[in-house]
Motif scaffolding. Sequence first.
Motif, mmCIF file in Angstrom:
data_model
loop_
_atom_site.group_PDB
_atom_site.id
_atom_site.type_symbol
_atom_site.label_atom_id
_atom_site.label_comp_id
_atom_site.label_asym_id
_atom_site.label_seq_id
_atom_site.Cartn_x
_atom_site.Cartn_y
_atom_site.Cartn_z
ATOM 1 N N GLN A 109 0.831 -1.206 0.000
ATOM 2 C CA GLN A 109 0.000 0.000 0.000
ATOM 3 C C GLN A 109 0.864 1.254 0.000
ATOM 4 O O GLN A 109 0.620 2.193 -0.770
ATOM 5 C CB GLN A 109 -0.930 -0.015 1.208
ATOM 6 C CG GLN A 109 -2.017 -1.071 1.133
ATOM 7 C CD GLN A 109 -2.815 -1.180 2.420
ATOM 8 O OE1 GLN A 109 -2.450 -0.607 3.453
ATOM 9 N NE2 GLN A 109 -3.919 -1.925 2.379
ATOM 10 N N LEU A 110 1.895 1.252 0.858
ATOM 11 C CA LEU A 110 2.803 2.406 0.909
ATOM 12 C C LEU A 110 3.551 2.571 -0.404
ATOM 13 O O LEU A 110 3.748 3.693 -0.883
ATOM 14 C CB LEU A 110 3.794 2.240 2.064
ATOM 15 C CG LEU A 110 3.210 2.300 3.479
ATOM 16 C CD1 LEU A 110 4.295 1.989 4.517
ATOM 17 C CD2 LEU A 110 2.613 3.685 3.758
ATOM 18 N N LEU A 111 3.944 1.440 -0.996
ATOM 19 C CA LEU A 111 4.660 1.492 -2.277
ATOM 20 C C LEU A 111 3.776 2.076 -3.367
ATOM 21 O O LEU A 111 4.207 2.940 -4.140
ATOM 22 C CB LEU A 111 5.126 0.088 -2.663
ATOM 23 C CG LEU A 111 5.840 -0.030 -4.017
ATOM 24 C CD1 LEU A 111 7.121 0.791 -4.008
ATOM 25 C CD2 LEU A 111 6.158 -1.500 -4.321
ATOM 26 N N PHE A 112 2.516 1.644 -3.430
ATOM 27 C CA PHE A 112 1.604 2.138 -4.457
ATOM 28 C C PHE A 112 1.297 3.624 -4.244
ATOM 29 O O PHE A 112 1.207 4.385 -5.212
ATOM 30 C CB PHE A 112 0.312 1.320 -4.455
ATOM 31 C CG PHE A 112 0.370 0.114 -5.343
ATOM 32 C CD1 PHE A 112 -0.254 0.099 -6.582
ATOM 33 C CD2 PHE A 112 1.072 -1.014 -4.946
ATOM 34 C CE1 PHE A 112 -0.202 -1.007 -7.409
ATOM 35 C CE2 PHE A 112 1.136 -2.134 -5.759
ATOM 36 C CZ PHE A 112 0.514 -2.139 -6.989
ATOM 37 N N ILE A 113 1.140 4.031 -3.000
ATOM 38 C CA ILE A 113 0.922 5.456 -2.718
ATOM 39 C C ILE A 113 2.133 6.265 -3.164
ATOM 40 O O ILE A 113 2.007 7.343 -3.768
ATOM 41 C CB ILE A 113 0.633 5.675 -1.225
ATOM 42 C CG1 ILE A 113 -0.729 5.072 -0.855
ATOM 43 C CG2 ILE A 113 0.658 7.167 -0.879
ATOM 44 C CD1 ILE A 113 -1.019 5.086 0.632
ATOM 45 N N GLY A 114 3.341 5.736 -2.887
ATOM 46 C CA GLY A 114 4.562 6.418 -3.310
ATOM 47 C C GLY A 114 4.668 6.531 -4.821
ATOM 48 O O GLY A 114 5.042 7.581 -5.357
ATOM 49 N N VAL A 115 4.324 5.441 -5.525
ATOM 50 C CA VAL A 115 4.351 5.451 -6.995
ATOM 51 C C VAL A 115 3.379 6.491 -7.538
ATOM 52 O O VAL A 115 3.698 7.248 -8.460
ATOM 53 C CB VAL A 115 4.017 4.047 -7.549
ATOM 54 C CG1 VAL A 115 3.765 4.106 -9.054
ATOM 55 C CG2 VAL A 115 5.142 3.072 -7.245
ATOM 56 N N PHE A 116 2.179 6.538 -6.933
ATOM 57 C CA PHE A 116 1.177 7.496 -7.396
ATOM 58 C C PHE A 116 1.640 8.933 -7.172
ATOM 59 O O PHE A 116 1.536 9.780 -8.064
ATOM 60 C CB PHE A 116 -0.150 7.276 -6.671
ATOM 61 C CG PHE A 116 -1.185 8.329 -6.962
ATOM 62 C CD1 PHE A 116 -1.902 8.307 -8.134
ATOM 63 C CD2 PHE A 116 -1.405 9.373 -6.067
ATOM 64 C CE1 PHE A 116 -2.843 9.278 -8.427
ATOM 65 C CE2 PHE A 116 -2.339 10.349 -6.344
ATOM 66 C CZ PHE A 116 -3.063 10.312 -7.521
ATOM 67 N N LEU A 117 2.167 9.231 -5.974
ATOM 68 C CA LEU A 117 2.602 10.591 -5.655
ATOM 69 C C LEU A 117 3.766 11.023 -6.545
ATOM 70 O O LEU A 117 3.820 12.176 -6.983
ATOM 71 C CB LEU A 117 2.991 10.699 -4.182
ATOM 72 C CG LEU A 117 1.828 10.554 -3.178
ATOM 73 C CD1 LEU A 117 2.352 10.587 -1.746
ATOM 74 C CD2 LEU A 117 0.797 11.656 -3.382
ATOM 75 N N LYS A 118 4.698 10.095 -6.816
ATOM 76 C CA LYS A 118 5.823 10.446 -7.698
ATOM 77 C C LYS A 118 5.326 10.731 -9.107
ATOM 78 O O LYS A 118 5.779 11.685 -9.762
ATOM 79 C CB LYS A 118 6.848 9.320 -7.725
ATOM 80 C CG LYS A 118 8.091 9.687 -8.561
ATOM 81 C CD LYS A 118 9.098 8.573 -8.607
ATOM 82 C CE LYS A 118 10.364 9.044 -9.328
ATOM 83 N NZ LYS A 118 10.101 9.585 -10.680
ATOM 84 N N HIS A 119 4.403 9.900 -9.591
ATOM 85 C CA HIS A 119 3.852 10.120 -10.925
ATOM 86 C C HIS A 119 3.132 11.469 -10.994
ATOM 87 O O HIS A 119 3.291 12.215 -11.962
ATOM 88 C CB HIS A 119 2.879 8.991 -11.274
ATOM 89 C CG HIS A 119 2.320 9.091 -12.656
ATOM 90 N ND1 HIS A 119 2.997 8.647 -13.774
ATOM 91 C CD2 HIS A 119 1.132 9.584 -13.115
ATOM 92 C CE1 HIS A 119 2.269 8.867 -14.854
ATOM 93 N NE2 HIS A 119 1.129 9.427 -14.488
#
Length: 324
Positions: free
Chosen positions: A199-209
């Motif tokens: 979940q944290l990884l996906f949130i990080g990917v979304f925020l970076k994108h």
Amino acid sequence: MIMKWVAVLLISLCTVGIEASPGDRSIWYQECTQICINRYNCSRTFGTFDWVRGDCFWCRYECMWETTEHFESNFGKVPQFHGKWPFLAIPLPFGFIIQEPASVIFSLLNLFTVYKMLQRFKRMKDLPNRTMWLIYAHVGMFTWISSTLFHMFDCDITEKMDYFGAYTFVLSAFYVSLVFTSPQLQYSLIGRRLIKLMQLLFIGVFLKHFKDMATHFDYGYNMFCCITFSLCATALYAHHLYRRKINLGSLQEPDILLMRLIIWANLATGLELLDFVPVFWIFDSHSLFHLATIPIPIWWADFLDITYDLDSTVDRKSTILKIA
């Protein structure tokens, strides 16, 4: 052969939005729209809100069709304008316009089916990972609202909403595929921690994108991410079905529904490759893609409902672990 098709799909879709549009680059269109700018005090950049309503839109609309006539008589082809084919527009009250009628109608129908899917999820009180599915449905609602607004009046704001909405929906679908195809993670401490980490990884990917796109809005990169995540989700579901076939000896009713879902969704995406001049100046390949995706949310609800009914006759935890 499959890898060649995937390569063609990625290359074709990643060039959407970055190819030059001969219509808006032509001298006919530029001279005509300059008259619009001078006459109606329109913005000099076409992505602003004043170009999607009132006199500015209708003036540019006439320029588009005049330029199309020039291209057809001189070159025998129909040009694109700002990355899109010419469409018949429908006037609305207060100066607003529906720029792409078919895509608007089909986006609204997708919004309706996602809403119906959400309502069915809410009634599934014992649905595993129910919160995840509810969030997924709400993201879908935002995605199709954004799509409707974008195809109704295409400007910078609605365009960004549409692209971010699609990216968020696809990323959410990828996360759903990871969790759904790995149900055993829920029943161990390490597994639950791994889910939290994902979940944290996906949130990080979304925020970076989001940060990268806010700095430089790259259409090709955004589409590349969407296609990549979709292919990864497809691979996960295909592996899940393969395991089911090996463990159970044959595919069950939920598996057939899931297979239909995955095949239909990928074929619908393939419609984007057609890219033909709109039929009756209304139906293009993108609108047909939206048409094809309408039943998918209902099928997801059917799939989960049937899976729940099958599992309700026995101990749910042991059944899920057996299937996985």
